[in-house]
Design a protein around this motif. Structure first.
Motif, PDB file in Angstrom:
ATOM      1  N   ARG A 153       0.931  -1.034  -0.004  1.00 32.18           N
ATOM      2  CA  ARG A 153      -0.013  -0.003   0.032  1.00 32.18           C
ATOM      3  C   ARG A 153       0.792   1.447  -0.083  1.00 32.18           C
ATOM      4  NH1 ARG A 153      -1.895  -0.243   5.082  1.00 32.18           N
ATOM      5  NH2 ARG A 153      -0.634   1.525   5.797  1.00 32.18           N
ATOM      6  N   ILE A 154       2.001   1.233   0.758  1.00 27.32           N
ATOM      7  CA  ILE A 154       2.830   2.395   0.930  1.00 27.32           C
ATOM      8  C   ILE A 154       3.402   2.590  -0.400  1.00 27.32           C
ATOM      9  CG2 ILE A 154       4.829   3.180   2.089  1.00 27.32           C
ATOM     10  CD1 ILE A 154       3.610   2.152   4.791  1.00 27.32           C
ATOM     11  N   VAL A 155       4.204   1.502  -0.808  1.00 26.42           N
ATOM     12  CA  VAL A 155       4.839   1.774  -2.155  1.00 26.42           C
ATOM     13  C   VAL A 155       3.980   2.246  -3.199  1.00 26.42           C
ATOM     14  CG1 VAL A 155       6.118   0.436  -3.759  1.00 26.42           C
ATOM     15  CG2 VAL A 155       6.626  -0.009  -1.562  1.00 26.42           C
ATOM     16  N   ASN A 156       2.892   1.667  -3.316  1.00 27.26           N
ATOM     17  CA  ASN A 156       2.014   2.001  -4.469  1.00 27.26           C
ATOM     18  C   ASN A 156       1.629   3.597  -4.269  1.00 27.26           C
ATOM     19  OD1 ASN A 156       2.386  -0.344  -5.829  1.00 27.26           O
ATOM     20  ND2 ASN A 156       0.506  -1.299  -4.704  1.00 27.26           N
ATOM     21  N   ALA A 157       1.308   3.801  -3.063  1.00 27.02           N
ATOM     22  CA  ALA A 157       0.618   5.276  -2.862  1.00 27.02           C
ATOM     23  C   ALA A 157       1.737   6.316  -3.209  1.00 27.02           C
ATOM     24  CB  ALA A 157       0.121   5.343  -1.618  1.00 27.02           C
ATOM     25  N   GLU A 158       3.006   5.985  -2.581  1.00 28.71           N
ATOM     26  CA  GLU A 158       4.026   6.839  -2.763  1.00 28.71           C
ATOM     27  C   GLU A 158       4.339   7.209  -4.346  1.00 28.71           C
ATOM     28  OE1 GLU A 158       5.237   9.139  -0.851  1.00 28.71           O
ATOM     29  OE2 GLU A 158       4.468   8.311   1.115  1.00 28.71           O
ATOM     30  N   CYS A 159       4.470   5.972  -4.945  1.00 29.51           N
ATOM     31  CA  CYS A 159       4.635   6.040  -6.483  1.00 29.51           C
ATOM     32  C   CYS A 159       3.594   7.189  -7.210  1.00 29.51           C
ATOM     33  CB  CYS A 159       4.633   4.484  -7.116  1.00 29.51           C
ATOM     34  SG  CYS A 159       5.968   3.663  -6.627  1.00 29.51           S
ATOM     35  N   GLU A 160       2.463   6.885  -6.832  1.00 33.57           N
ATOM     36  CA  GLU A 160       1.149   7.446  -7.347  1.00 33.57           C
ATOM     37  C   GLU A 160       1.517   9.092  -6.855  1.00 33.57           C
ATOM     38  OE1 GLU A 160      -3.518   8.070  -7.212  1.00 33.57           O
ATOM     39  OE2 GLU A 160      -2.681   6.274  -6.275  1.00 33.57           O
ATOM     40  N   ALA A 161       1.749   9.415  -5.616  1.00 34.30           N
ATOM     41  CA  ALA A 161       2.204  10.714  -5.084  1.00 34.30           C
ATOM     42  C   ALA A 161       3.259  11.353  -5.956  1.00 34.30           C
ATOM     43  CB  ALA A 161       2.330  10.930  -3.754  1.00 34.30           C
ATOM     44  N   GLY A 162       4.391  10.670  -6.346  1.00 29.58           N
ATOM     45  CA  GLY A 162       5.512  10.917  -6.972  1.00 29.58           C
ATOM     46  C   GLY A 162       5.465  11.002  -8.626  1.00 29.58           C
ATOM     47  N   ARG A 163       4.153  10.691  -8.933  1.00 30.89           N
ATOM     48  CA  ARG A 163       4.147  10.493 -10.502  1.00 30.89           C
ATOM     49  C   ARG A 163       4.788   9.666 -11.127  1.00 30.89           C
ATOM     50  NH1 ARG A 163       5.785  14.803 -13.276  1.00 30.89           N
ATOM     51  NH2 ARG A 163       7.335  15.460 -11.632  1.00 30.89           N
ATOM     52  N   SER A 164       5.057   8.548 -10.510  1.00 29.72           N
ATOM     53  CA  SER A 164       5.923   7.560 -11.328  1.00 29.72           C
ATOM     54  C   SER A 164       5.128   7.044 -12.607  1.00 29.72           C
ATOM     55  CB  SER A 164       5.894   6.332 -10.051  1.00 29.72           C
ATOM     56  OG  SER A 164       6.712   5.113 -10.866  1.00 29.72           O
ATOM     57  N   PRO A 165       5.992   6.814 -13.712  1.00 31.41           N
ATOM     58  CA  PRO A 165       5.179   6.626 -14.866  1.00 31.41           C
ATOM     59  C   PRO A 165       4.607   5.320 -15.008  1.00 31.41           C
ATOM     60  CG  PRO A 165       7.586   6.495 -15.091  1.00 31.41           C
ATOM     61  CD  PRO A 165       7.266   6.824 -13.794  1.00 31.41           C
ATOM     62  N   LYS A 166       4.967   4.283 -14.092  1.00 24.45           N
ATOM     63  CA  LYS A 166       4.453   2.911 -14.007  1.00 24.45           C
ATOM     64  C   LYS A 166       4.283   2.514 -12.834  1.00 24.45           C
ATOM     65  CE  LYS A 166       8.302   0.332 -16.459  1.00 24.45           C
ATOM     66  NZ  LYS A 166       8.752  -0.288 -17.389  1.00 24.45           N
ATOM     67  N   PRO A 167       3.853   1.403 -12.530  1.00 25.10           N
ATOM     68  CA  PRO A 167       3.652   0.854 -11.141  1.00 25.10           C
ATOM     69  C   PRO A 167       4.986   0.246 -10.706  1.00 25.10           C
ATOM     70  CG  PRO A 167       1.777  -0.063 -12.380  1.00 25.10           C
ATOM     71  CD  PRO A 167       2.579   0.580 -13.446  1.00 25.10           C
ATOM     72  N   ALA A 168       5.196   0.127  -9.414  1.00 22.19           N
ATOM     73  CA  ALA A 168       6.267  -0.496  -8.772  1.00 22.19           C
ATOM     74  C   ALA A 168       6.346  -1.975  -9.270  1.00 22.19           C
ATOM     75  CB  ALA A 168       6.463  -0.171  -7.465  1.00 22.19           C
TER      76      ALA A 168
END
Length: 437
Positions: free
Chosen positions: A304-319
């Protein structure tokens, strides 16, 4: 002699325990010649040779089966009707350069052909050399007192404990398939581990005894570019940094204060130079817990944390999550533990500590029982020279002792060796000793 005068096993051990000077030399041999997980070929061969020698001395009562899960092996010792008990020792070393300065220290290096084909310094930094030696000496003791017990004992030497795959490798290779290896299913499994406690002491616990451990490699994607133009990039290092900090709240804010859990980010790697924003950041995360309930909370929280931070940081694709290894929760069976504790109380007296705290290290030993729905029990015994222990207690420096996996880890040979032999023999005899009434 560590036994109390009331021990029903004392006379059996005194009469049949072998000359441990021979086993001291054998221990030093194993310590000088460690081998990395899954490639313990020489270690396995030497154990097989020792079992064959014991067979020659005692009329070949042990059925030896080798190459189970590559380098694992067992000895099956049938001695009349009764329960079937499995006694286990792990045999692998670690890719650590030894710094103990012992005259029998390992200077060995080994090509890790299983993992990465890199030549690595190798050391028995976790005491598996003691585990091997103590089980072999226990076997000789039990061979000498066959008139005192009845049942079947399985002596199991397991590879690759350090990588969490050895027990599973043996099981998947048909360990309990009678048509394949001739090994009957045990009624229960017993194992032990040397630990930085006072030598001569034995430590037990019912219920949760060693933590579950789950390790992941997590790849966080960004968009790389010049360090002077961050607005054109997505910096995976910033995202990963937020993940590292946020993961600490799993223990501090989601697990109750009276529960035990540890979250460790063992490595964070990204980029190769100072003025380039990397494309990816890679974290390696280890999570330890001592209950299945909070294990699920931690693992769910990780994703949950990894996915949420990736979304918050505008990661171009899922972790991406890659499971590196998994160790089961070690939960000692209550009834089996009570019986072992009773025998240890009678034999070791005040040197038996039946209320040890859970250990946050992890083991794959439980799979040998849980995979077939059978109970198991795992205990610890001390390896710190008593004089050093007592001195450190006075100085309040116990926290400076070299612990397992340290390049300075060096249990004293005596009384560690004898205590480990007696604990394994007494643990087994508590279930198979003949009724003398």
């Amino acid at each position: 002699m560590s036994a109390t005068t009331s021990s029903p096993f004392a006379s059996v051990i005194e009469k049949h325990i072998p000359n441990l000077k021979t086993y001291e030399e054998l221990y030093k041999h194993f310590h000088r010649n460690p081998e990395i997980s899954t490639i313990e070929h020489d270690t396995s061969a030497r154990i097989a040779t020792e079992l064959k020698t014991l067979n020659e001395k005692h009329g070949s009562p042990i059925e030896i089966k080798t190459n189970i899960g590559k380098t694992g092996l067992i000895g099956i010792h049938r001695n009349g009707p009764g329960p079937t008990i499995l006694l286990r020792a792990d045999i692998d070393g670690l890719p650590i350069q030894e710094k103990t300065g012992l005259d029998y220290a390992s200077t060995k290096t080994q090509l890790d052909t299983h993992l990465d084909n890199v030549e690595k310094p190798t050391m028995h930094a976790c005491g598996h050399d003691f585990h091997i030696t103590c089980l072999l000496a226990s076997i000789e003791t039990l061979l000498g007192c066959t008139d005192s017990w009845s049942g079947t004992l399985i002596y199991l030497f397991q590879p690759a404990e350090e990588r969490g795959c050895g027990a599973r490798m043996m099981i998947d290779d048909g360990l309990y398939d009678l048509s394949r290896h001739g090994c009957p299913e045990p009624d229960l499994c017993l194992g032990q581990h040397v630990f930085p406690f006072r030598a001569g002491t034995v430590h037990t616990r019912a219920g949760s005894t060693m933590s579950a451990a789950d390790s992941y490699r997590i790849t966080i994607h960004g968009r790389g570019g010049h360090g002077s133009m961050p607005h054109y990039c997505v910096d995976p290092v910033v995202i990963a940094s937020h993940v590292v900090v946020r993961l600490q709240t799993l223990v501090s804010r989601e697990v109750p204060p009276d529960e035990t859990a540890v979250v460790t980010v063992g490595s964070l790697k990204a980029g190769d130079t100072v003025n380039v924003i990397a494309d990816v950041a890679i974290l390696q995360v280890n999570i330890r817990s001592i209950s299945q309930t909070w294990r699920r909370v931690l693992l769910d929280g990780l994703k949950r944390i990894v996915n949420a931070e990736c979304e918050a940081g505008r990661s171009p694709k899922p972790a991406e999550f890659e499971k590196l290894n998994e160790f089961p929760l070690c939960y000692n069976d209550e009834e089996v533990t009570k019986k072992v504790q009773k025998t240890f109380d009678s034999h070791f007296g005040s040197e038996h500590m039946p209320d040890m705290k859970p250990v946050l290290g992890s083991e794959d030993f439980p799979l040998l029982g849980s995979s077939i729905g059978k109970p198991y029990m795992f205990w610890f015994w001390g390896g710190v020279d008593p004089e050093e222990w007592d001195r450190r207690v006075k100085e309040e420096t116990l926290n400076e002792l070299p612990v397992n996996h340290s390049p300075f880890f060096a249990p004293c040979i005596n009384p560690t060796l004898r205590t480990g032999v007696e604990a394994m023999v007494v643990g087994a005899l508590g279930f198979v000793q003949k009724d003398t009434n």
